[in-house]
Each structure stands twice: as C-alpha cells, then as structure tokens.
Motif scaffolding. Structure first.
Motif, PDB file in Angstrom:
ATOM      1  N   GLY A   1       0.779  -1.217   0.000  1.00 31.80           N
ATOM      2  CA  GLY A   1       0.000   0.000   0.000  1.00 31.80           C
ATOM      3  C   GLY A   1       0.815   1.273   0.000  1.00 31.80           C
ATOM      4  N   LEU A   2       0.094   2.343  -0.100  1.00 30.30           N
ATOM      5  CA  LEU A   2       0.675   3.672  -0.167  1.00 30.30           C
ATOM      6  C   LEU A   2       1.575   3.976   1.023  1.00 30.30           C
ATOM      7  N   TYR A   3       1.113   3.667   2.222  1.00 27.53           N
ATOM      8  CA  TYR A   3       1.866   4.066   3.411  1.00 27.53           C
ATOM      9  C   TYR A   3       3.232   3.387   3.483  1.00 27.53           C
ATOM     10  N   ARG A   4       3.317   2.138   3.062  1.00 26.42           N
ATOM     11  CA  ARG A   4       4.618   1.457   3.047  1.00 26.42           C
ATOM     12  C   ARG A   4       5.581   2.204   2.128  1.00 26.42           C
ATOM     13  N   GLY A   5       5.091   2.605   0.963  1.00 30.18           N
ATOM     14  CA  GLY A   5       5.928   3.358   0.029  1.00 30.18           C
ATOM     15  C   GLY A   5       6.330   4.703   0.586  1.00 30.18           C
ATOM     16  N   VAL A   6       5.400   5.386   1.229  1.00 30.94           N
ATOM     17  CA  VAL A   6       5.714   6.693   1.822  1.00 30.94           C
ATOM     18  C   VAL A   6       6.792   6.531   2.890  1.00 30.94           C
ATOM     19  N   LEU A   7       6.641   5.526   3.736  1.00 30.31           N
ATOM     20  CA  LEU A   7       7.627   5.333   4.809  1.00 30.31           C
ATOM     21  C   LEU A   7       8.998   4.956   4.264  1.00 30.31           C
ATOM     22  N   THR A   8       9.030   4.250   3.147  1.00 26.79           N
ATOM     23  CA  THR A   8      10.301   3.900   2.515  1.00 26.79           C
ATOM     24  C   THR A   8      10.948   5.121   1.885  1.00 26.79           C
ATOM     25  N   THR A   9      10.137   5.908   1.195  1.00 32.05           N
ATOM     26  CA  THR A   9      10.632   7.071   0.470  1.00 32.05           C
ATOM     27  C   THR A   9      10.890   8.261   1.386  1.00 32.05           C
ATOM     28  N   SER A  10       9.998   8.470   2.338  1.00 31.23           N
ATOM     29  CA  SER A  10      10.048   9.665   3.188  1.00 31.23           C
ATOM     30  C   SER A  10       9.789   9.298   4.649  1.00 31.23           C
ATOM     31  N   PRO A  11      10.746   8.672   5.312  1.00 31.69           N
ATOM     32  CA  PRO A  11      10.522   8.257   6.701  1.00 31.69           C
ATOM     33  C   PRO A  11      10.156   9.420   7.621  1.00 31.69           C
ATOM     34  N   ARG A  12      10.496  10.630   7.239  1.00 34.62           N
ATOM     35  CA  ARG A  12      10.162  11.799   8.052  1.00 34.62           C
ATOM     36  C   ARG A  12       8.651  11.983   8.195  1.00 34.62           C
ATOM     37  N   LEU A  13       7.886  11.317   7.343  1.00 35.95           N
ATOM     38  CA  LEU A  13       6.432  11.442   7.376  1.00 35.95           C
ATOM     39  C   LEU A  13       5.765  10.333   8.194  1.00 35.95           C
ATOM     40  N   SER A  14       6.548   9.627   8.989  1.00 39.11           N
ATOM     41  CA  SER A  14       5.974   8.519   9.765  1.00 39.11           C
ATOM     42  C   SER A  14       4.894   8.993  10.730  1.00 39.11           C
ATOM     43  N   GLY A  15       5.039  10.173  11.295  1.00 37.13           N
ATOM     44  CA  GLY A  15       4.011  10.707  12.185  1.00 37.13           C
ATOM     45  C   GLY A  15       2.694  10.919  11.462  1.00 37.13           C
TER      46      GLY A  15
ATOM     47  N   HIS B   1      -9.827  13.871   6.704  1.00 42.29           N
ATOM     48  CA  HIS B   1      -8.923  12.742   6.478  1.00 42.29           C
ATOM     49  C   HIS B   1      -8.463  12.705   5.014  1.00 42.29           C
ATOM     50  N   ARG B   2      -9.392  12.903   4.101  1.00 39.94           N
ATOM     51  CA  ARG B   2      -9.031  12.913   2.679  1.00 39.94           C
ATOM     52  C   ARG B   2      -8.016  14.015   2.379  1.00 39.94           C
ATOM     53  N   GLN B   3      -8.203  15.172   2.995  1.00 39.15           N
ATOM     54  CA  GLN B   3      -7.271  16.270   2.756  1.00 39.15           C
ATOM     55  C   GLN B   3      -5.894  15.932   3.316  1.00 39.15           C
ATOM     56  N   ARG B   4      -5.858  15.370   4.511  1.00 36.56           N
ATOM     57  CA  ARG B   4      -4.556  14.996   5.091  1.00 36.56           C
ATOM     58  C   ARG B   4      -3.869  13.920   4.253  1.00 36.56           C
ATOM     59  N   GLY B   5      -4.649  13.000   3.706  1.00 36.91           N
ATOM     60  CA  GLY B   5      -4.074  11.972   2.836  1.00 36.91           C
ATOM     61  C   GLY B   5      -3.501  12.576   1.563  1.00 36.91           C
ATOM     62  N   SER B   6      -4.216  13.510   0.993  1.00 36.99           N
ATOM     63  CA  SER B   6      -3.736  14.201  -0.196  1.00 36.99           C
ATOM     64  C   SER B   6      -2.456  14.978   0.110  1.00 36.99           C
ATOM     65  N   ASP B   7      -2.449  15.651   1.262  1.00 39.89           N
ATOM     66  CA  ASP B   7      -1.249  16.383   1.676  1.00 39.89           C
ATOM     67  C   ASP B   7      -0.061  15.442   1.852  1.00 39.89           C
ATOM     68  N   LEU B   8      -0.318  14.261   2.417  1.00 43.02           N
ATOM     69  CA  LEU B   8       0.752  13.281   2.620  1.00 43.02           C
ATOM     70  C   LEU B   8       1.369  12.870   1.287  1.00 43.02           C
ATOM     71  N   VAL B   9       0.535  12.539   0.312  1.00 39.03           N
ATOM     72  CA  VAL B   9       1.055  12.134  -1.000  1.00 39.03           C
ATOM     73  C   VAL B   9       1.856  13.270  -1.614  1.00 39.03           C
TER      74      VAL B   9
END
Length: 155
Positions: A72-86, A135-143
C-alpha cells in the motif's frame, strides 16, 4: 505536476486517483441522503441513508487496504520519506476512528426506533462526513509531501 523519480508506480497512482474519486462519490451520496427531507416518508429516508452508509463502508475498506496493505501507499511513503511517519501513524489511527463512526452510524440506522431519531442520525452522519473530509485532505497532503504529486480525484 509530474511525478518525481521517487513516485510510486503509475498503476498505484491511477488506483489512488480512481479510489479517491469513488470515496468522494460515497461521501456525497451520504451527504445527499442525510440532507433529504423526511416529512413525507421517514422510512424511505432511513433506507436511503442505510444504503449510502453501506456503500461508504465498502469504499472505506478498500481505502484502508489500498493505503495500509502490504503493497500500500503508506509502506511506500515510509520507505521514500521516513520523516512522514508521524503523518502516516495519524492517518492510520484515523482509520480506526472512522470505522468506528461508520459502524456506529450503521447500528443507529438499523435500530428499531431510528425513524423517531432522525436528528441523532443526522448528527452522527455529519460528524462522520466532517472527519472524512479532513482525512481525505490529510491523505492528499501526505502524498504531495512524499512525492510532490497531486492525486486529485475530484472529478
């Protein structure tokens, strides 16, 4: 904006866009159902709200699978940008809260006395809608923060 070299594959991005649009449609369907007049037929109103919540629950399950799943998306985000783990942790916790709200609304809509309690159903539904929009906005911001890519989905 064009994807960066660290953007997830095009298939995942397309799936995210498609699903984001579907989730928005489910949110809109619930909003429309809740806003419909009840004066003439409360039973029909309850049925319409129930159908909208069931549809939303299915789209929410798909959303959680798409974001939290093994690929999923979150695994990729954590791999690419660990600073976004919070941010990932916060979104994951929100999934639990949102599921609880959906289950609570489904239970209330399915209760035998629901026809007499339209205001309570509307209160629960609008609280859920507010949480979903945020939640949708925060998800969009995360991506965007992770990949500098706007997933859109507002079609």
């Amino acid at each position: 904006m064009e994807p960066s070299s660290t953007t997830p594959d095009a298939d995942l991005l397309e799936e995210l866009r498609r699903h984001r649009a579907e989730l928005r449609e489910s949110i809109s369907a619930l909003e429309d159902a809740l806003a419909a007049p009840t004066a003439s037929d409360r039973g029909r109103w309850v049925q319409r709200v129930h159908v909208a919540v069931v549809e939303l629950a299915g789209d929410l399950r798909e959303h959680v699978d798409l974001t939290e799943g093994p690929d999923g998306l979150y695994r990729g985000v954590l791999t690419t940008s660990p600073r976004l783990s919070g941010a990932v942790d916060a979104l994951t916790r929100e999934h639990v809260l949102i599921r609880g709200q959906v289950e609570g609304l489904l239970a209330r809509v399915g209760a035998s006395d629901v026809v007499a309690d339209v205001d309570r159903v509307r209160d629960l539904g609008t609280a859920l809608l507010g949480r979903l929009v945020r939640h949708r906005q925060r998800g969009s911001d995360l991506v965007f923060e992770a990949y500098e890519f706007d997933i859109g989905g507002e079609t």
